[in-house]
Each structure stands twice: as structure tokens, then as C-alpha cells.
Design a protein around this motif. Structure first.
Motif, PDB file in Angstrom:
ATOM      1  N   GLU A 173      45.344  41.427  54.098  1.00  6.19           N
ATOM      2  CA  GLU A 173      46.118  42.358  54.927  1.00  6.19           C
ATOM      3  C   GLU A 173      46.232  41.898  56.382  1.00  6.19           C
ATOM      4  O   GLU A 173      47.021  42.441  57.145  1.00  6.19           O
ATOM      5  N   ASP A 174      45.421  40.920  56.749  1.00  5.50           N
ATOM      6  CA  ASP A 174      45.311  40.548  58.162  1.00  5.50           C
ATOM      7  C   ASP A 174      46.105  39.269  58.439  1.00  5.50           C
ATOM      8  O   ASP A 174      45.886  38.241  57.791  1.00  5.50           O
ATOM      9  N   ILE A 175      47.011  39.334  59.415  1.00  8.12           N
ATOM     10  CA  ILE A 175      47.824  38.150  59.725  1.00  8.12           C
ATOM     11  C   ILE A 175      47.057  37.151  60.600  1.00  8.12           C
ATOM     12  O   ILE A 175      47.538  36.060  60.877  1.00  8.12           O
ATOM     13  N   ASN A 176      45.845  37.532  61.031  1.00 12.84           N
ATOM     14  CA  ASN A 176      45.064  36.646  61.904  1.00 12.84           C
ATOM     15  C   ASN A 176      43.862  36.023  61.209  1.00 12.84           C
ATOM     16  O   ASN A 176      43.050  35.365  61.855  1.00 12.84           O
ATOM     17  N   SER A 177      43.736  36.255  59.897  1.00 16.42           N
ATOM     18  CA  SER A 177      42.572  35.715  59.172  1.00 16.42           C
ATOM     19  C   SER A 177      43.016  34.958  57.929  1.00 16.42           C
ATOM     20  O   SER A 177      44.081  35.238  57.362  1.00 16.42           O
ATOM     21  N   TYR A 178      42.189  34.018  57.526  1.00 14.87           N
ATOM     22  CA  TYR A 178      42.394  33.370  56.234  1.00 14.87           C
ATOM     23  C   TYR A 178      41.049  33.296  55.527  1.00 14.87           C
ATOM     24  O   TYR A 178      39.986  33.440  56.155  1.00 14.87           O
ATOM     25  N   TYR A 179      41.103  33.104  54.205  1.00 16.88           N
ATOM     26  CA  TYR A 179      39.884  33.214  53.396  1.00 16.88           C
ATOM     27  C   TYR A 179      39.679  31.984  52.519  1.00 16.88           C
ATOM     28  O   TYR A 179      40.624  31.458  51.919  1.00 16.88           O
ATOM     29  N   THR A 180      38.447  31.555  52.447  1.00 10.94           N
ATOM     30  CA  THR A 180      38.070  30.429  51.590  1.00 10.94           C
ATOM     31  C   THR A 180      36.854  30.832  50.751  1.00 10.94           C
ATOM     32  O   THR A 180      36.260  31.896  50.980  1.00 10.94           O
ATOM     33  N   SER A 181      36.500  29.966  49.802  1.00 12.04           N
ATOM     34  CA  SER A 181      35.337  30.209  48.925  1.00 12.04           C
ATOM     35  C   SER A 181      35.369  31.614  48.320  1.00 12.04           C
ATOM     36  O   SER A 181      34.353  32.321  48.299  1.00 12.04           O
ATOM     37  N   ILE A 182      36.542  32.005  47.852  1.00 12.58           N
ATOM     38  CA  ILE A 182      36.687  33.374  47.313  1.00 12.58           C
ATOM     39  C   ILE A 182      36.186  33.396  45.871  1.00 12.58           C
ATOM     40  O   ILE A 182      36.557  32.549  45.049  1.00 12.58           O
ATOM     41  N   LYS A 183      35.345  34.371  45.581  1.00  6.74           N
ATOM     42  CA  LYS A 183      34.813  34.531  44.221  1.00  6.74           C
ATOM     43  C   LYS A 183      34.881  36.003  43.828  1.00  6.74           C
ATOM     44  O   LYS A 183      34.641  36.875  44.652  1.00  6.74           O
ATOM     45  N   MET A 184      35.211  36.210  42.581  1.00  7.08           N
ATOM     46  CA  MET A 184      35.331  37.586  42.101  1.00  7.08           C
ATOM     47  C   MET A 184      34.588  37.692  40.773  1.00  7.08           C
ATOM     48  O   MET A 184      34.681  36.793  39.937  1.00  7.08           O
ATOM     49  N   MET A 185      33.879  38.777  40.563  1.00 12.53           N
ATOM     50  CA  MET A 185      33.168  38.940  39.292  1.00 12.53           C
ATOM     51  C   MET A 185      32.939  40.413  38.981  1.00 12.53           C
ATOM     52  O   MET A 185      32.735  41.233  39.881  1.00 12.53           O
ATOM     53  N   ALA A 201      23.787  45.354  27.913  1.00 13.70           N
ATOM     54  CA  ALA A 201      25.196  45.321  28.347  1.00 13.70           C
ATOM     55  C   ALA A 201      26.113  45.725  27.198  1.00 13.70           C
ATOM     56  O   ALA A 201      25.942  45.281  26.069  1.00 13.70           O
ATOM     57  N   PHE A 202      27.094  46.594  27.474  1.00 17.70           N
ATOM     58  CA  PHE A 202      27.995  47.058  26.407  1.00 17.70           C
ATOM     59  C   PHE A 202      29.465  47.104  26.831  1.00 17.70           C
ATOM     60  O   PHE A 202      30.325  47.494  26.058  1.00 17.70           O
ATOM     61  N   ILE A 203      29.789  46.687  28.061  1.00 23.96           N
ATOM     62  CA  ILE A 203      31.193  46.698  28.515  1.00 23.96           C
ATOM     63  C   ILE A 203      31.683  45.258  28.650  1.00 23.96           C
ATOM     64  O   ILE A 203      31.138  44.482  29.443  1.00 23.96           O
ATOM     65  N   LYS A 204      32.682  44.905  27.851  1.00 25.99           N
ATOM     66  CA  LYS A 204      33.293  43.572  28.010  1.00 25.99           C
ATOM     67  C   LYS A 204      34.250  43.640  29.195  1.00 25.99           C
ATOM     68  O   LYS A 204      35.191  44.436  29.199  1.00 25.99           O
ATOM     69  N   PHE A 205      33.991  42.821  30.190  1.00 23.26           N
ATOM     70  CA  PHE A 205      34.786  42.884  31.417  1.00 23.26           C
ATOM     71  C   PHE A 205      35.074  41.450  31.864  1.00 23.26           C
ATOM     72  O   PHE A 205      34.181  40.722  32.279  1.00 23.26           O
ATOM     73  N   LYS A 206      36.335  41.055  31.731  1.00 26.82           N
ATOM     74  CA  LYS A 206      36.708  39.671  32.065  1.00 26.82           C
ATOM     75  C   LYS A 206      37.822  39.669  33.099  1.00 26.82           C
ATOM     76  O   LYS A 206      38.631  40.591  33.153  1.00 26.82           O
ATOM     77  N   ILE A 207      37.847  38.607  33.892  1.00 28.49           N
ATOM     78  CA  ILE A 207      38.904  38.434  34.912  1.00 28.49           C
ATOM     79  C   ILE A 207      39.523  37.059  34.740  1.00 28.49           C
ATOM     80  O   ILE A 207      38.814  36.064  34.560  1.00 28.49           O
ATOM     81  N   ILE A 233      34.619  34.320  38.844  1.00 27.86           N
ATOM     82  CA  ILE A 233      35.869  33.563  38.863  1.00 27.86           C
ATOM     83  C   ILE A 233      36.138  33.076  40.280  1.00 27.86           C
ATOM     84  O   ILE A 233      36.100  33.870  41.234  1.00 27.86           O
ATOM     85  N   ALA A 234      36.416  31.780  40.411  1.00 29.56           N
ATOM     86  CA  ALA A 234      36.750  31.225  41.725  1.00 29.56           C
ATOM     87  C   ALA A 234      38.247  31.375  41.978  1.00 29.56           C
ATOM     88  O   ALA A 234      39.049  31.208  41.067  1.00 29.56           O
ATOM     89  N   ILE A 235      38.582  31.712  43.214  1.00 28.68           N
ATOM     90  CA  ILE A 235      39.987  31.921  43.577  1.00 28.68           C
ATOM     91  C   ILE A 235      40.374  30.928  44.671  1.00 28.68           C
ATOM     92  O   ILE A 235      39.586  30.661  45.591  1.00 28.68           O
ATOM     93  N   ALA A 236      41.601  30.416  44.562  1.00 27.39           N
ATOM     94  CA  ALA A 236      42.087  29.449  45.554  1.00 27.39           C
ATOM     95  C   ALA A 236      42.123  30.093  46.938  1.00 27.39           C
ATOM     96  O   ALA A 236      42.278  31.321  47.064  1.00 27.39           O
ATOM     97  N   ASP A 237      41.998  29.264  47.957  1.00 28.21           N
ATOM     98  CA  ASP A 237      42.016  29.768  49.335  1.00 28.21           C
ATOM     99  C   ASP A 237      43.276  30.594  49.606  1.00 28.21           C
ATOM    100  O   ASP A 237      44.370  30.263  49.114  1.00 28.21           O
TER     101      ASP A 237
END
Lengths: 158, 154
Positions: B49-61, B78-84, B105-109
Motif C-alpha cells: 500500500e505504500d509508495i515509499n517502501s519496497y519489500y524483500t525476503s517475503i515469506k507466507m505460511m 493437526a487436522f486442517i489442510k492449509f496450502k498456499i 512459501i517464498a514470494i518474489a520481491d
């Protein structure tokens, strides 16, 4: 450079099967009938502007489910209607309209009964009414028959 | 952090921001047949959302592991299958099968030192409930996001 972190909310509702019929539209579109995958293409979205290029397809399976529900509902309705109609016919056989043939106001009714049944009894049953209808139908058929025989000149038989 | 997750409202053609940190005002919401078990897939978007920032090393899980790491011997409850999966098109069955539930999951910059990238980055989540799961509402599961935030031009 700073390390940032966040946790985004998720809500998973586990329900009985019958409750799934009233799922929000969006959820229904995501679920396919087999519970595996939805191969319908999602709406195409221009990720830079957020505008929709295409429209979201409605699952064919949901349409079929709704059709089947509608069909079953109509069949049930027709069955109930048939039962009501049958009950009405049974009850109507016991309906009798009583009138006094001696009163001046009933003169027309009395004369009609005399013309059809030969006498003014003061009692017109549903059975009599049905007989009149059947008689009326026979007359109509006879007139139609004459019409064909006389090339459409009903009432002027040669 | 100015990275947010969105879902797309097809009726009104608008992106709606997913709530964070347990507020539950607009969660990623799915509904499942608990008797037969059911898998639900949903397309979501990640955006800076920010026009003055950029992001690297993004990971989501998906989180927490004790609920979503189905098949992991370290989390037998564990009983919930949750994939991205990070992609625009809906993943195929084989693509889903290729990853483990709860995987990071790794996300591109998003953006770089010269310019911020404020476009919507699509990704898919698959949430599955096994047959025989009792009726309940689970709201203590999240999509956890980590990233390195930097100022554009730095």
C-alpha cells in the motif's frame, strides 16, 4: 531495512451438509460438487488497476442442484393439489341447494328445473348439476356433428 | 507494515482488505461440509500500500503448525489442510498435491530500491477439512507473513 511481520485472519466454518445449501454466493462458487477442485475459470482481474475483465461464472453444479430442488418442489406441490382436488370432488357430491319453488322470486329457477328434469323439486344436488353439464356437452357435440355434416350451417338442417 | 492481503468482491468489482491480528472484521472465510469433508479454494491478493517502501525476503505460511501441519509426525493433532500457492491461475490438483499442508512459501520481491510496486499480486489458498469433523468455527488459524521492509531510494 526492518523486519516486519503480520498475521491475517482466517475463519473456517465446519457445518452439517444441509447448511451448505445456504452458503454465501462467493463460497458456493469456490466449492465444486466433488469437494476437490473448481475448474471454472475465475474472473479475470487487471491486478494493476483492480478492474474486472470478465464475469464470474456460476458453478454448473449449483444450477443443477437448484433445478433439481425446484423440480422436486413442483412435484410435491402438484401432488398436494391433486389430493385437494380429489377431496373437493368427494365433498361436492354432498352439496345440495334447497329452494322454495312456490315463491315468486324462485320462479326462474323452478322453470329451469322443470325444463331439464321435468319437475320443480326445490332441491338441486351436485349430481344433478353434473348431469346438466354432461347433457350440455352432448348437445354441443351433436351440434358440432351437424355442423360438419351440413358444411357449417348449424341450426339450418336441410 | 504496508503489505496487505485482499479478496476480490466480484459483485462490486472492488478489492476488500482482510483483517489482521485476530480482529476478524473481514477474515478469509470458508465453509466446509464436516460430515463428508470438503476442500475449498480461494483466490487472494497481496499488495504493498505504500509508495515509499519496497519489500524483500517475503515469506507466507499458514499458522499455527499444530493445526495445519497435517501429515507431519511432529504435529499429530493437526487436522486442517492449509496450502498456499503463488500464481494467478487456479492451481491444478497435481500442483496442490506437490506441496505439504502448512508449508512456508517464498514470494518474489515487491518493488525495489528504485520504485515501489503497488499492484495486486494474486495467490491461491486451499483449505481442507477431513470427513467426520465436528461442527465448529475455527478462527485461531492465520496466514502468517514475514518480510524485510526498505525505503525506496535508500
Amino acid at each position: 531495512m526492518a523486519t516486519v511481520t503480520d498475521d491475517f485472519d482466517v475463519k473456517i466454518r465446519v457445518v452439517f451438509p444441509f447448511l451448505t445449501k445456504s452458503l454465501p454466493k462467493d463460497d458456493n462458487q469456490r466449492i465444486n460438487a466433488t469437494g476437490n477442485f473448481n475448474f471454472e475459470p475465475p474472473p479475470q482481474v487487471d491486478t494493476a488497476t483492480g478492474s474486472t475483465v470478465g464475469t464470474s461464472p456460476i458453478q454448473e453444479t449449483n444450477k443443477e442442484e437448484r433445478k433439481e430442488e425446484l423440480r422436486t418442489g413442483l412435484i410435491n406441490l402438484l401432488e398436494r393439489f391433486d389430493k385437494i382436488q380429489s377431496a373437493m370432488e368427494k365433498r361436492s357430491k354432498h352439496i345440495t341447494m334447497e329452494y322454495d319453488p312456490e315463491i315468486t322470486e324462485n320462479e326462474v329457477l323452478a322453470n329451469a328445473e322443470i325444463e331439464i328434469f321435468g319437475s320443480a323439486s326445490g332441491s338441486i344436488t351436485y349430481k344433478k348439476f353434473e348431469e346438466v353439464l354432461a347433457f350440455h356437452e352432448k348437445i354441443n357435440k351433436y351440434i358440432a356433428h351437424l355442423s360438419i355434416e351440413n358444411k357449417g350451417t348449424v341450426g339450418r338442417v336441410a | 507494515m504496508a503489505l496487505f492481503i485482499y479478496e476480490f468482491d466480484t459483485d462490486n468489482s472492488v478489492f476488500l482488505e482482510i483483517s489482521r491480528n485476530g480482529l476478524q472484521t473481514r477474515p478469509v472465510q470458508t465453509t466446509h461440509n464436516g460430515t463428508d469433508g470438503q476442500v475449498v479454494e480461494s483466490k487472494l491478493y497481496l499488495r504493498n500500500e505504500d509508495i515509499n517502501s519496497y519489500y524483500t525476503s517475503i515469506k507466507m505460511m499458514p499458522s499455527p503448525s499444530r493445526k495445519v501441519r497435517v501429515g507431519d509426525i511432529n504435529f499429530p493433532e493437526a487436522f486442517i489442510k492449509f496450502k498456499i500457492i503463488i500464481q494467478d491461475e487456479q492451481p491444478t490438483e497435481s500442483e496442490w498435491l506437490a506441496i505439504e499442508s502448512g508449508n512456508e512459501i517464498a514470494i518474489a520481491d515487491i518493488g525495489d530500491t528504485n520504485v515501489a510496486d503497488n499492484s495486486y499480486k494474486p495467490f491461491w489458498v486451499q483449505i481442507g477439512i477431513s470427513p467426520g469433523t465436528r461442527v465448529q468455527t475455527i478462527s485461531d488459524v492465520t496466514i502468517h507473513l514475514d518480510a524485510e521492509e526498505s525505503a525506496v531510494g535508500s
